[in-house]
Scaffold this active site. Structure first.
Site, PDB file in Angstrom:
ATOM      1  N   HIS A 133     -11.247 -30.617 -20.447  1.00  0.00           N
ATOM      2  CA  HIS A 133     -10.329 -31.073 -21.691  1.00  0.00           C
ATOM      3  C   HIS A 133      -8.717 -30.934 -21.743  1.00  0.00           C
ATOM      4  O   HIS A 133      -7.908 -29.845 -21.883  1.00  0.00           O
ATOM      5  CB  HIS A 133     -10.556 -31.006 -23.197  1.00  0.00           C
ATOM      6  CG  HIS A 133      -9.581 -31.035 -24.093  1.00  0.00           C
ATOM      7  ND1 HIS A 133      -9.341 -32.191 -24.969  1.00  0.00           N
ATOM      8  CD2 HIS A 133      -8.655 -30.956 -24.566  1.00  0.00           C
ATOM      9  CE1 HIS A 133      -8.913 -32.629 -25.361  1.00  0.00           C
ATOM     10  NE2 HIS A 133      -8.137 -31.788 -26.107  1.00  0.00           N
ATOM     11  N   PHE A 157      -0.468 -37.403 -27.967  1.00  0.00           N
ATOM     12  CA  PHE A 157      -1.311 -37.654 -28.524  1.00  0.00           C
ATOM     13  C   PHE A 157      -1.760 -38.745 -28.338  1.00  0.00           C
ATOM     14  O   PHE A 157      -0.806 -39.796 -28.458  1.00  0.00           O
ATOM     15  CB  PHE A 157      -1.717 -37.215 -30.167  1.00  0.00           C
ATOM     16  CG  PHE A 157      -2.034 -35.652 -29.765  1.00  0.00           C
ATOM     17  CD1 PHE A 157      -3.350 -35.304 -29.400  1.00  0.00           C
ATOM     18  CD2 PHE A 157      -0.834 -34.956 -30.654  1.00  0.00           C
ATOM     19  CE1 PHE A 157      -3.382 -33.604 -29.552  1.00  0.00           C
ATOM     20  CE2 PHE A 157      -0.890 -33.599 -30.432  1.00  0.00           C
ATOM     21  CZ  PHE A 157      -2.301 -32.972 -30.123  1.00  0.00           C
ATOM     22  N   CYS A 167      -9.528 -30.669 -30.475  1.00  0.00           N
ATOM     23  CA  CYS A 167      -9.579 -31.190 -29.404  1.00  0.00           C
ATOM     24  C   CYS A 167     -11.485 -30.705 -29.034  1.00  0.00           C
ATOM     25  O   CYS A 167     -11.529 -31.012 -27.379  1.00  0.00           O
ATOM     26  CB  CYS A 167      -8.347 -30.542 -28.575  1.00  0.00           C
ATOM     27  SG  CYS A 167      -7.414 -31.698 -29.223  1.00  0.00           S
ATOM     28  N   ASN A 216      -3.658 -36.725 -24.779  1.00  0.00           N
ATOM     29  CA  ASN A 216      -4.240 -36.431 -25.133  1.00  0.00           C
ATOM     30  C   ASN A 216      -5.206 -37.041 -26.113  1.00  0.00           C
ATOM     31  O   ASN A 216      -4.787 -37.003 -27.285  1.00  0.00           O
ATOM     32  CB  ASN A 216      -3.631 -34.905 -25.117  1.00  0.00           C
ATOM     33  CG  ASN A 216      -4.937 -33.286 -27.004  1.00  0.00           C
ATOM     34  OD1 ASN A 216      -5.837 -33.851 -26.965  1.00  0.00           O
ATOM     35  ND2 ASN A 216      -4.262 -32.578 -26.763  1.00  0.00           N
TER      36      ASN A 216
END
Length: 408
Positions: free
Chosen positions: A315, A221, A170, A348
């Site tokens: 993020h 995700f 990430c 994500n």
């Protein structure tokens, strides 16, 4: 694959903030996604059906996780067509790494190519002007690497100078910006193409009571690609969006098992420690303070940066991380709106997600500039671009929003 040119409208907006000579700037942004759009409301039934799982406890847990992630939509490479062709991907204990890499290697190159082309269109330059390529992915493993495959797909010069960042997770998108910044500032006239591309197919597995943490990935995700063109000393035809002033990377000792991923014959086995949000909360302020001290007027007490006087491009690793950050730094709820919107719309998406956050910020600025009350809105000139990845590694850039106060 699905690509958008949303950044083109924003990049055409005239910037009212002049970049500093020699400092790297983000000149354009772009992204692309696979065609498979997943609505969060249908994730549980679809995943349990595709993996032939009828465990009521696992289904209940996944249902709860899907609600708490705040994700509404995501894009994924995995599809029923792929599962029909490779049914072993949904079976426990099958050696499927070759099959996964065959699918993943092709998909990440295609997505990175489309995101890069969208970004270059937004920039307005030509592919022949790209001097450097920085490629980021934690979703492939091959020789030669994805950087060469992307350069060939784009038709870049054989002399383009390439860098690949692999398995940075990430934090990879901000790490890529850091590397692109260094290249742009050390090579006068350079135009650096940064591309990130990720897919979860490398870690897709059927659920198991022995691995309840796998369900977090199922609920959180997503897949996709992002791109940016980075260069110093913009020409009159270029419209810089952000200036990348100072960059910092830090790893936290004794936390390397908190984000753990291992390549096996069954794909990548990935585990997130429950303590991750708390570790980030405990360490983020010191990291931000060090970056803020890089502000050119930090020594002048009356000009010091404050948290609420900055923009925040973070993020969105998950809602708990964002909430912990807000609490620790005392941020107004709207400061992380661009991050929460990216999490809601795309999940994500690992290294890609910071590109989506920055695009959201650009679009929000454009929309504000078109409203009748835009003059009353004070844009934050300075801010931080942050991400957290395996290590635990913190990546951060002190940046200037060159659209601050911009008006058509």
């Amino acid at each position: 694959m699905v690509s958008t040119n949303a950044g083109a409208k924003a990049s055409k907006q005239v910037s009212s903030m002049a970049p500093n000579p020699g400092k790297a700037t983000i000149l354009a942004l772009g992204h692309a996604f696979p065609q498979q759009l997943v609505m969060q409301d249908y994730v549980v039934d679809g995943f349990m059906r595709n993996t032939n799982c009828d465990d009521p406890e696992l289904k209940e847990k996944l249902t709860r996780l899907c609600k708490t992630t705040t994700v509404k939509t995501r894009y994924v490479v995995m599809s029923e067509e792929i599962l029909r062709s490779y049914p072993e991907l949904a079976q426990e204990g099958q050696p499927t790494m070759k099959q996964r890499l065959d699918i993943s290697n092709k998909a990440v190159t295609q997505m990175a190519t489309e995101a890069s082309l969208a970004c270059v269109r937004s920039w307005g330059g030509a592919l022949s002007e790209i001097t450097h390529l920085v490629y980021v992915s934690s979703s492939e493993a091959r020789f030669p690497g994805g950087d060469l495959h992307l350069a060939r797909a784009l038709g870049l010069s054989p002399d383009v100078r390439r860098v690949m960042l692999a398995f940075t997770g990430c934090s990879g998108g901000v790490a890529g910006l850091r590397v692109a910044k260094g290249l742009a500032e050390s090579c006068p006239g350079a135009r650096v193409l940064l591309a990130t591309s990720e897919t979860t197919i490398i870690g897709f597995r059927p659920p198991s009571p022995d691995r309840p943490y796998d369900l977090v990935g199922v609920a959180l995700f997503g897949d996709g690609a992002g791109a940016a063109v980075v260069g110093a000393d913009p020409t009159p035809l270029e419209r810089p969006l952000f200036e990348l002033h100072s960059a910092l990377q830090r790893f936290l000792p004794d936390t390397d098992k908190t984000i753990d991923g291992r390549l096996t014959e069954e794909g990548i086995k990935f585990q997130l420690g429950r303590e991750l949000p708390n570790i980030i909360e405990a360490n983020v302020e010191a990291f931000c303070q060090k970056l803020m001290q890089e502000h050119p007027q930090a020594a002048q007490q009356q000009r010091q940066l404050t948290y609420d006087g900055m923009f925040w491009a973070v993020h969105p690793g998950g809602p708990a991380i964002l909430t912990k950050m807000e609490g620790r730094l005392g941020l107004d709820g709207g400061k992380l709106r661009a991050s929460r919107s990216a999490l809601r719309d795309f999940g994500n998406a690992s290294s890609n997600t910071i590109v989506y956050v920055l695009e959201n910020m650009v679009e929000e600025a454009r929309q504000r500039s078109e409203t009748a009350t835009a003059a009353a809105v004070e844009e934050c000139e300075w801010g931080l671009i942050l991400a957290f990845g395996p290590g635990i590694t913190f990546e951060g850039i002190l940046a200037r929003n060159l659209q601050a106060g911009a008006r058509d």
